[in-house]
Motif scaffolding. Sequence first.
Motif, short mmCIF file in Angstrom:
data_model
loop_
_atom_site.label_atom_id
_atom_site.label_comp_id
_atom_site.label_asym_id
_atom_site.label_seq_id
_atom_site.Cartn_x
_atom_site.Cartn_y
_atom_site.Cartn_z
N ASP A 8 0.86 -1.19 0.00
CA ASP A 8 0.00 0.00 0.00
C ASP A 8 0.90 1.23 0.00
O ASP A 8 1.89 1.27 0.72
CB ASP A 8 -0.92 0.02 1.23
CG ASP A 8 -2.10 0.96 1.05
OD1 ASP A 8 -1.88 2.19 0.94
OD2 ASP A 8 -3.24 0.48 1.00
N ASP A 9 0.54 2.23 -0.81
CA ASP A 9 1.39 3.41 -0.90
C ASP A 9 1.18 4.38 0.25
O ASP A 9 1.99 5.29 0.46
CB ASP A 9 1.17 4.13 -2.24
CG ASP A 9 -0.23 4.69 -2.37
OD1 ASP A 9 -1.19 4.00 -1.97
OD2 ASP A 9 -0.38 5.81 -2.88
N GLN A 10 0.11 4.21 1.03
CA GLN A 10 -0.15 5.08 2.17
C GLN A 10 0.46 4.45 3.43
O GLN A 10 0.01 3.40 3.87
CB GLN A 10 -1.65 5.30 2.36
CG GLN A 10 -2.30 5.97 1.16
CD GLN A 10 -3.78 6.19 1.39
OE1 GLN A 10 -4.19 6.66 2.46
NE2 GLN A 10 -4.59 5.88 0.40
N SER A 15 1.08 0.56 7.61
CA SER A 15 1.56 0.27 8.96
C SER A 15 0.45 -0.31 9.83
O SER A 15 0.69 -1.21 10.64
CB SER A 15 2.10 1.54 9.60
OG SER A 15 3.20 2.05 8.88
N GLY A 16 -0.77 0.20 9.65
CA GLY A 16 -1.89 -0.31 10.42
C GLY A 16 -2.19 -1.76 10.09
O GLY A 16 -2.45 -2.58 10.98
N LEU A 17 -2.15 -2.08 8.79
CA LEU A 17 -2.40 -3.46 8.38
C LEU A 17 -1.30 -4.38 8.90
O LEU A 17 -1.59 -5.49 9.39
CB LEU A 17 -2.46 -3.54 6.85
CG LEU A 17 -3.71 -2.97 6.19
CD1 LEU A 17 -3.53 -2.88 4.68
CD2 LEU A 17 -4.93 -3.83 6.53
N VAL A 18 -0.07 -3.94 8.81
CA VAL A 18 1.05 -4.77 9.28
C VAL A 18 0.92 -5.03 10.78
O VAL A 18 1.09 -6.17 11.25
CB VAL A 18 2.40 -4.10 8.96
CG1 VAL A 18 3.54 -4.79 9.70
CG2 VAL A 18 2.66 -4.12 7.45
N ALA A 33 5.52 -3.28 1.10
CA ALA A 33 5.99 -2.54 -0.06
C ALA A 33 5.08 -1.34 -0.28
O ALA A 33 3.89 -1.39 0.01
CB ALA A 33 6.00 -3.44 -1.29
N GLU A 34 5.69 -0.25 -0.80
CA GLU A 34 4.96 1.01 -0.94
C GLU A 34 4.52 1.28 -2.37
O GLU A 34 3.91 2.32 -2.65
CB GLU A 34 5.84 2.17 -0.45
CG GLU A 34 7.00 2.54 -1.38
CD GLU A 34 8.16 1.58 -1.33
OE1 GLU A 34 9.11 1.75 -2.12
OE2 GLU A 34 8.13 0.64 -0.49
N SER A 35 4.79 0.37 -3.30
CA SER A 35 4.42 0.59 -4.70
C SER A 35 4.30 -0.73 -5.42
O SER A 35 4.74 -1.78 -4.92
CB SER A 35 5.47 1.45 -5.40
OG SER A 35 6.70 0.74 -5.50
N ILE A 55 -4.89 -1.20 -5.03
CA ILE A 55 -5.09 -1.02 -6.48
C ILE A 55 -4.41 0.23 -6.99
O ILE A 55 -3.56 0.19 -7.87
CB ILE A 55 -6.60 -0.99 -6.83
CG1 ILE A 55 -7.16 -2.40 -6.86
CG2 ILE A 55 -6.81 -0.34 -8.19
CD1 ILE A 55 -8.57 -2.49 -7.38
N ARG A 56 -4.78 1.39 -6.44
CA ARG A 56 -4.29 2.65 -6.98
C ARG A 56 -3.03 3.09 -6.25
O ARG A 56 -3.06 3.48 -5.09
CB ARG A 56 -5.37 3.72 -6.87
CG ARG A 56 -6.50 3.52 -7.85
CD ARG A 56 -7.36 4.75 -7.94
NE ARG A 56 -8.40 4.61 -8.94
CZ ARG A 56 -9.31 5.54 -9.21
NH1 ARG A 56 -9.30 6.68 -8.53
NH2 ARG A 56 -10.23 5.34 -10.14
N MET A 57 -1.91 3.02 -6.97
CA MET A 57 -0.62 3.44 -6.44
C MET A 57 0.14 4.15 -7.55
O MET A 57 -0.10 3.90 -8.74
CB MET A 57 0.19 2.23 -5.95
CG MET A 57 -0.43 1.50 -4.77
SD MET A 57 0.57 0.06 -4.25
CE MET A 57 0.21 -1.09 -5.59
N PRO A 58 1.07 5.04 -7.21
CA PRO A 58 1.88 5.69 -8.23
C PRO A 58 2.67 4.66 -9.03
O PRO A 58 3.08 3.62 -8.50
CB PRO A 58 2.82 6.59 -7.43
CG PRO A 58 2.13 6.80 -6.12
CD PRO A 58 1.37 5.53 -5.85
N GLY A 59 2.91 4.94 -10.32
CA GLY A 59 3.66 4.00 -11.15
C GLY A 59 2.80 2.81 -11.51
O GLY A 59 1.67 2.95 -11.97
#
Length: 218
Positions: A8-10, A15-18, A33-35, A55-59
């Motif tokens: 997740d890019d946020q 962090s909350g999910l982890v 991973a962030e992307s 789903i929606r992440m940069p790149g």
Amino acid sequence: MPTLLVVDDQILVRSGLVALLRAAPGITVVGEAESGEAAVVAAAELRPDVILMDIRMPGIGGIAATSRILEDASPARPKIIILTTFDLDAYVLQALRSGASGYLLKNTPPERLISAIHTVHAGDTLLSPAALQELLALCAPRAAAPPPAAGPLDSLTRREREVLTLVGAGLSNAEIAARLFLSPATVKTHVHRCMTKLALTSRAQAVVFAYEAGLVTR
């Protein structure tokens, strides 16, 4: 015990999910991973059993990253759950067509998310009856057209086509076994052979294929 990669890019969401999933019994979080690009690299390095994919992440977005990860022909391909805030039918179809094993919204209760991880790790799909109906509405126009005279379906036996049709209709292996008077183990073998012959990576993807090939028309 499934191993898990969270994408997740946020950072707050990730962090909350982890934190949530590290505290859950029976799940081991092996990375984040962030992307989409980072997810592809992490999946190759860490070989997680299950990936939670935004789903929606940069790149590279989550659906494209899912396709790239599942291009790996290794039997150790992960099961991927698309996790998003966007409750759009088109995303459901794109995610499942790309090979994702399921699709959940980010407002899914924690217990449901944890259950979903174990469900896909066991090889099952997360398609709910409601999601299946949405899929029907999207795919019915394609399925109404006559299937081509030759194609991937030609590689299947008559029994395998029957099994794939019932998978497309949303039946479980146990339900298919009862319908066709077969043992669950035999049905599981037929499902595996169908997916191998058709190069499908998840049961959910098999549902999409069955609709789009015209095996299921309603």
